[in-house]
Write a protein that holds these residues in place. Structure first.
Motif, PDB file in Angstrom:
ATOM      1  N   GLU A   1       0.935  -1.085  -0.036  1.00 40.07           N
ATOM      2  CA  GLU A   1       0.093  -0.042  -0.062  1.00 40.07           C
ATOM      3  C   GLU A   1       0.767   1.126  -0.106  1.00 40.07           C
TER       4      GLU A   1
ATOM      5  N   ARG B   1       2.500   1.729  -3.500  1.00 44.57           N
ATOM      6  CA  ARG B   1       1.571   2.084  -4.469  1.00 44.57           C
ATOM      7  C   ARG B   1       1.196   3.580  -4.209  1.00 44.57           C
TER       8      ARG B   1
ATOM      9  N   ASP C   1      -2.408   1.451  -8.420  1.00 42.54           N
ATOM     10  CA  ASP C   1      -2.849   0.256  -7.681  1.00 42.54           C
ATOM     11  C   ASP C   1      -2.748  -1.275  -8.682  1.00 42.54           C
TER      12      ASP C   1
END
Length: 254
Positions: A208, A211, A222
């Motif tokens: 996470e 990205r 994503d």
């Protein structure tokens, strides 16, 4: 919990290790900070009362050491099988340095070691700071020394120095009542914990965060997968952060 189970073995080991680091130093810091005493040779000597005497004791370089301050302000220092002192002080206005100016008043002092004069000069008490001056006006406890190849320390005059022998400043501080101190700083502990938290977050949310960083530079971030070099970089990062946290924790205990 599901996120933790999905991690690889190395990530789980780092998470466990980081948690242990925080728990261990969370126990050590309160023990260190609450242990107040007289700082000598970078060691805290804790005070105790015995028969009207105040004894500051501890271990220096693995050997037992203690200062005994009697009710009449006589000081004796014992280190292993060595004894220094007894030291006694008496006020003498003629010992006040003539060539210095200070904000507060100076008390002239003669410090005796047995039957010999150990120090002669002046003492200025300025709040929590105590300055000790030789009779010639120079600051006591400021001297240059060298160590020979045989580990014998000598001063600038070539005199042999016993590194454990207390200076006049140390002795007078004990006589006048030393300011007790402690090791360890909570602010540094918080910094170490913060580094550990960063480590945990970087492991649990590695993709996470990866990205998210790319989202400011490319479209459809994503859908991007980390490269082999990115994975290697993460492992290096996860290895260095806990090591850095340990260093910070240890430095905070000094």
């Amino acid at each position: 919990m599901k996120r933790v189970k999905s991690l690889g073995r190395y990530q789980r080991v780092v998470l466990l290790f980081t948690t242990v680091i925080v728990l261990v130093f969370t126990v050590i810091y309160p023990m260190t900070i609450t242990r107040k005493g007289f700082l000598y040779k970078d060691v805290i000597l804790t005070p105790n009362q015995e028969n009207g005497n105040t004894i500051y004791s501890g271990k220096i370089q693995g050997k037992q050491a203690s200062f005994t301050v009697s009710e009449d302000k006589t000081v004796i220092f014992q280190y292993d099988d060595k004894t220094f002192g007894p030291y006694r002080a008496k006020e003498d206005s003629t010992a006040i340095p003539k060539n210095i100016e200070t904000e507060g008043g100076i008390t002239g002092v003669e410090l005796w070691q047995g039957d010999n004069i150990f120090f002669r000069g002046g003492v200025e008490n300025n709040g929590d700071i105590r300055w000790v001056f030789h009779e010639d006006g120079s600051v006591e406890d400021l001297y240059f020394s060298t160590t020979t190849k045989t580990d014998i320390e000598i001063d600038e005059h070539g005199n042999v120095i016993d590194t454990m022998e207390p200076s006049a400043t140390v002795i007078l501080n004990l006589m006048y009542g030393p300011k007790l101190t402690h090791k360890g700083e909570w602010s540094v502990w918080l910094l170490g914990v913060f580094i550990c938290i960063i480590t945990v977050i970087s492991i649990l949310f590695a993709d996470e965060l990866f990205r998210f960083g790319l989202s400011f530079r490319i479209r459809n971030a994503d859908q991007v997968e980390p490269s082999h070099w990115e994975i290697i970089g993460r492992h290096i990062y996860w290895t260095l952060l806990p090591i850095f946290a340990i260093i910070v924790f240890i430095l905070g205990l000094q």
